[in-house]
Design a protein around this motif. Structure first.
Motif, short mmCIF file in Angstrom:
data_model
loop_
_atom_site.label_atom_id
_atom_site.label_comp_id
_atom_site.label_asym_id
_atom_site.label_seq_id
_atom_site.Cartn_x
_atom_site.Cartn_y
_atom_site.Cartn_z
N GLY A 28 8.89 -19.52 16.89
CA GLY A 28 8.85 -20.19 18.29
C GLY A 28 6.94 -20.02 18.22
O GLY A 28 6.90 -20.86 19.31
N THR A 29 6.16 -19.78 17.12
CA THR A 29 4.99 -20.81 17.33
C THR A 29 4.92 -21.92 16.16
O THR A 29 5.65 -21.77 15.31
CB THR A 29 3.34 -19.39 16.96
N ALA A 30 3.44 -22.35 16.49
CA ALA A 30 2.95 -23.16 15.68
C ALA A 30 1.03 -23.99 15.72
O ALA A 30 0.55 -22.65 16.43
CB ALA A 30 3.05 -25.61 15.90
N GLN A 31 1.24 -24.25 14.49
CA GLN A 31 -0.10 -24.35 14.21
C GLN A 31 -1.36 -25.73 13.90
O GLN A 31 -0.18 -25.93 12.98
CB GLN A 31 -1.03 -22.74 13.87
N VAL A 32 -2.26 -25.77 14.12
CA VAL A 32 -2.58 -26.95 13.83
C VAL A 32 -4.37 -26.30 13.65
O VAL A 32 -5.24 -25.87 14.90
CB VAL A 32 -2.85 -28.23 15.26
N THR A 33 -5.29 -26.76 13.15
CA THR A 33 -6.42 -25.97 12.92
C THR A 33 -6.74 -27.84 13.04
O THR A 33 -7.28 -29.32 12.75
CB THR A 33 -6.71 -26.06 11.47
N TYR A 34 -9.04 -28.63 13.64
CA TYR A 34 -9.17 -29.23 13.81
C TYR A 34 -10.57 -29.03 13.68
O TYR A 34 -11.06 -27.55 13.46
CB TYR A 34 -9.07 -29.97 15.14
N ASP A 35 -11.47 -29.28 12.53
CA ASP A 35 -12.90 -29.43 12.33
C ASP A 35 -13.52 -31.18 11.80
O ASP A 35 -13.15 -31.75 11.13
CB ASP A 35 -12.47 -29.13 10.51
N PHE A 36 -14.72 -29.97 13.28
CA PHE A 36 -15.68 -31.67 12.44
C PHE A 36 -16.67 -31.51 11.66
O PHE A 36 -17.47 -32.23 11.32
CB PHE A 36 -16.31 -31.80 14.28
N GLY A 37 -16.39 -30.22 10.33
CA GLY A 37 -17.61 -30.69 9.63
C GLY A 37 -18.34 -29.36 10.25
O GLY A 37 -19.00 -28.97 10.76
N ASP A 38 -18.99 -28.95 9.66
CA ASP A 38 -20.17 -27.61 9.08
C ASP A 38 -21.68 -27.91 9.15
O ASP A 38 -22.38 -26.38 10.00
CB ASP A 38 -20.46 -27.89 7.57
N THR A 39 -21.42 -29.42 9.55
CA THR A 39 -23.22 -29.57 10.58
C THR A 39 -22.68 -29.81 11.99
O THR A 39 -23.72 -31.20 12.07
CB THR A 39 -23.82 -30.23 9.96
N ALA A 40 -21.87 -30.16 12.62
CA ALA A 40 -21.07 -30.72 14.36
C ALA A 40 -22.46 -30.76 14.87
O ALA A 40 -21.96 -31.35 15.85
CB ALA A 40 -19.80 -31.23 14.01
N TYR A 41 -22.34 -29.40 15.31
CA TYR A 41 -23.44 -29.24 16.83
C TYR A 41 -24.46 -28.30 16.29
O TYR A 41 -24.49 -27.34 15.89
CB TYR A 41 -21.77 -27.98 17.43
#
Length: 334
Positions: A28-41
């Motif tokens: 009953g679950t799902a997963q999504v990953t978001y990634d702005f990169g290693d030096t985003a912040y």
């Protein structure tokens, strides 16, 4: 799929766009990953050094039926980079050529899935760049990193911001019912965010904070207080960090919604599957053995003065984590 910082409210710290990967649904679950990169912040507390903006989102596959409470998760300090089966240490951030980041942020996926099955949207944040570069203000940087993700989720709740293409969540996240969970230095990070002195993200109401074996690096426990949120602190009795787990409870004196739970026979690492032998990389350890506190017959020397309990197996310790976390968040977020 690529998400861009694009239009809308300015996001000067966020660099470039996010790569989004969607994992296959299980049950009953799902997963999504978001990634702005290693030096985003560039969070405060890192002296201008940059870190990643990356998270795994575990959520109910069926988001219909209104808004769901949100739980933010933050892992602790472990090996940051690895080449094959060997950790690569003292090299800074991002990882050097030939090395890849260790997926510390996926170590609490078992807990995220359990919460998602009960209707929570869970965002597990990666903080490898902080742990690779931190000095005395690491917890300040961790709190700011959590805030940055919450800012993006607040914008997403209105269909805007850098995450706006994750349309399945717009209209289905209740930012008045937010909880935070952290382990080890991640526990210190969620505590730093929960301090009365910490400025809250507009439009976000953190109601409950849970810290597993928190490391208090950079927090002035003698001056700071935690009175605005419900607080739960959990620690294994065979964990060298057990004594530190009493500190935030003292900081919350007078707060009527405070819990402290001992886990008899629990160590530090088994709460994170990436740090656990058998489920993590080759360099994962049973830190009771590392501390040379294990005794014959699978027992361990307690650090809370209760003798020598039977050490918990990894699966047993994870079940304990699930039981405490679901009960706590259900009490304050449902």
């Amino acid at each position: 799929m690529t998400l861009t910082a694009g239009c809308g409210a300015p996001q000067p710290e966020v660099v470039g766009s996010a790569q989004v990967s969607i994992q296959a649904s299980t049950g009953g679950t799902a997963q999504v990953t978001y990634d702005f990169g290693d030096t985003a912040y560039a969070p405060p507390g890192l002296n201008g050094k940059r870190t990643e903006l990356k998270a795994a989102v575990t959520y109910p596959r069926d988001l219909a039926g209104g808004e769901h409470p949100l739980v933010m998760m933050l892992h602790g300090w472990g090996d940051t980079c690895a080449a094959g089966d060997k950790p690569v240490r003292n090299q800074g951030w991002p990882c050097a050529k030939g090395a890849k980041p260790v997926d510390n942020y996926l170590g609490h996926s078992y807990l995220a899935e359990s919460l998602a099955e009960k209707g929570y949207i869970v965002v597990s944040v990666s903080a490898n760049g902080i742990q690779a570069q931190e000095k005395d203000q690491g917890q300040k940087a961790r709190a700011a990193l959590l805030d940055k993700h919450l800012e993006m989720w607040e914008q997403l709740s209105n269909g805007q911001g850098p995450l706006r293409e994750l349309k399945q969540f717009t209209g289905h996240v209740d930012l008045d019912r937010v909880g935070t969970f952290g382990h080890s230095r991640g526990g210190g990070g969620v505590l730093a965010q929960a301090l009365d002195s910490h400025k809250r993200v507009p439009g976000v109401n953190i109601r409950a904070t849970m810290a597993f074996a928190p490391a208090m690096n950079g927090i002035n426990a003698g001056k700071e207080r935690i009175s605005r949120v419900a607080l739960s602190v959990v620690a294994g009795t065979c964990d060298a960090m057990w004594e530190d787990s009493e500190v935030p409870v003292a900081m919350a004196a007078g707060n009527p919604n405070v819990e402290h739970h001992d886990v008899p026979g629990g160590n530090h690492n088994f709460f994170n599957t990436v740090w656990t032998p058998g489920t993590g990389p080759a360099f994962a350890t049973d830190d009771v053995a590392v501390e040379k506190r294990n005794l014959p017959g699978g027992r361990c020397e307690s650090t809370n003065g209760t003798g020598s309990p039977q050490q918990l197996k990894p699966a047993e310790q994870r079940e304990t984590a699930i039981r405490y976390a679901t009960a706590f968040f259900d009490k304050y977020l449902k």
